[in-house]
Design an enzyme around this catalytic site. Structure first.
Site, PDB file in Angstrom:
ATOM      1  CG  HIS A   1      -0.344   0.130   2.529  1.00 12.61           C
ATOM      2  ND1 HIS A   1       0.442  -0.858   3.077  1.00 12.61           N
ATOM      3  CD2 HIS A   1      -0.386   1.133   3.461  1.00 12.61           C
ATOM      4  CE1 HIS A   1       0.845  -0.481   4.282  1.00 12.61           C
ATOM      5  NE2 HIS A   1       0.364   0.717   4.525  1.00 12.61           N
TER       6      HIS A   1
ATOM      7  CG  HIS B   1       0.036   4.481   5.217  1.00 13.60           C
ATOM      8  ND1 HIS B   1      -0.704   3.649   6.033  1.00 13.60           N
ATOM      9  CD2 HIS B   1      -0.509   5.723   5.365  1.00 13.60           C
ATOM     10  CE1 HIS B   1      -1.663   4.340   6.623  1.00 13.60           C
ATOM     11  NE2 HIS B   1      -1.562   5.599   6.234  1.00 13.60           N
TER      12      HIS B   1
ATOM     13  CG  ASP C   1       4.725   3.464   7.363  1.00 12.74           C
ATOM     14  OD1 ASP C   1       3.755   3.847   6.680  1.00 12.74           O
ATOM     15  OD2 ASP C   1       4.635   2.522   8.178  1.00 12.74           O
ATOM     16  CG  HIS C   2       4.322   0.199   4.313  1.00 11.83           C
ATOM     17  ND1 HIS C   2       4.372  -1.165   4.506  1.00 11.83           N
ATOM     18  CD2 HIS C   2       3.768   0.736   5.430  1.00 11.83           C
ATOM     19  CE1 HIS C   2       3.844  -1.449   5.701  1.00 11.83           C
ATOM     20  NE2 HIS C   2       3.475  -0.311   6.267  1.00 11.83           N
TER      21      HIS C   2
ATOM     22  CG  HIS D   1      -4.012  -0.306   6.389  1.00  9.80           C
ATOM     23  ND1 HIS D   1      -3.902  -0.408   7.758  1.00  9.80           N
ATOM     24  CD2 HIS D   1      -3.042   0.582   6.005  1.00  9.80           C
ATOM     25  CE1 HIS D   1      -2.921   0.367   8.183  1.00  9.80           C
ATOM     26  NE2 HIS D   1      -2.397   0.996   7.136  1.00  9.80           N
TER      27      HIS D   1
ATOM     28  CG  ASP E   1       0.600  -1.624   7.788  1.00  3.89           C
ATOM     29  OD1 ASP E   1       1.437  -2.487   8.114  1.00  3.89           O
ATOM     30  OD2 ASP E   1       0.837  -0.402   7.798  1.00  3.89           O
TER      31      ASP E   1
ATOM     32  CG  HIS F   1       5.041  -2.263  10.395  1.00  3.94           C
ATOM     33  ND1 HIS F   1       5.632  -1.130  10.883  1.00  3.94           N
ATOM     34  CD2 HIS F   1       4.033  -1.838   9.569  1.00  3.94           C
ATOM     35  CE1 HIS F   1       5.017  -0.063  10.378  1.00  3.94           C
ATOM     36  NE2 HIS F   1       4.051  -0.474   9.574  1.00  3.94           N
TER      37      HIS F   1
END
Length: 284
Positions: A63, A65, A67-68, A155, A178, A248
């Site tokens: 996905h 986001h 941080d990924h 998510h 996530d 994570h």
């Protein structure tokens, strides 16, 4: 004989941590490397795992986001400038991935110019190349002789989000990203050898929120769209997986507390449970 090795390149949370990189997982199936997500510090962790960045030919994004994907640009650039012969980096991800990569290419436009002006061999080559395929649940594709299937995860309000089931030489791995528990997650994980799940500890998140009341709502908001350790273990039990790998960790797992996280999962899952630092590797 090992068919697949899963290495936790980054087990950290969105908050910077001196000992844990951002979320990223490496799957080695035969001679094929698949990089799932590109969190903070991923290139350094690849080197720590003994895998030069040019060995990465395919990236799977769960996905979008930040941080990924924060170091996807580092993988793109480092792979290009370290490879003797330029080949495209192949990126699979949910809708929106093409826009992200196009924006990264624009961000890197000046850097690309500087490097091609300075290095004759780069100037005479095809340049930085990234090929994006946007995928949806139900899709499947092969990377060499490795089969990858795409599965819906939950998510929300981040959508769409996906997980990947990876199969090679009779072994199977599920990388969930996530998500909270959902029927599609159970299907993806069904009887896999390894199931990798991002997890939170709600009681610790609540404590952190109380310590920082001005930001408390931002912390407690995350409770409704991540699996807890217990929920990950329950998914593993329902799906009949062999090994549950937690990653994570939110909030950051403190040194010496690994047994606490493992015990929470063991109350619901009787198989092998793996928790650990960055560069923890698991075979099947």
């Amino acid at each position: 004989m090992t068919a697949i090795t899963v290495t936790l390149l980054g087990t950290g949370s969105p908050l910077p941590d001196p000992t844990r990189a951002g979320p990223s997982t490496l799957v080695k199936a035969g001679n094929t490397y698949l990089l799932i997500d590109c969190g903070r510090g991923v290139a350094m962790r690849l080197v720590g795992a003994g895998v030069p960045v040019p060995f990465i030919g395919t990236v799977l994004i769960t996905h979008l986001h930040s941080d990924h994907i924060t170091d996807l640009n580092d993988i793109m650039t480092t792979r290009w400038i370290m490879s003797p012969e330029a080949t495209p980096l192949i990126v699979y991800g949910p809708p929106g991935t093409q826009h992200v990569v196009d924006s990264l290419m624009e961000m890197l436009r000046l850097d690309h110019h500087y490097r091609t002006e300075h290095h004759e061999d780069l100037r005479n080559g095809p340049g930085l190349q990234v090929e994006v395929t946007e995928i949806s649940p139900g899709d499947s594709f092969a990377v060499n002789d490795v089969l990858v299937s795409v599965h819906k995860t939950d998510h929300w309000p981040v959508a769409p989000t996906v997980g990947y089931r990876i199969e090679y030489d009779g072994a199977s791995v599920a990388i969930a990203g996530d998500t909270v528990p959902c029927p599609e997650l159970d299907v993806m994980c069904h009887r896999t050898d390894i199931y990798v799940q991002s997890v939170i500890r709600p009681e610790l998140v609540t404590q952190v929120a109380q310590m920082f009341p001005a930001l408390g709502g931002r912390f407690t908001d995350i409770l409704d769209y991540h699996s807890s350790v217990e929920q990950a273990a329950q998914t593993a039990a329902r799906a009949g997986v062999r090994k549950l790998v937690l990653t994570h960790y939110v909030p950051a797992m403190q040194p010496g507390s690994e047994h606490e996280w493992r015990a929470l999962a063991a109350a619901h899952f009787t198989g092998e449970i793996i928790v650990g630092p960055d560069l923890t590797a698991v075979d099947c």
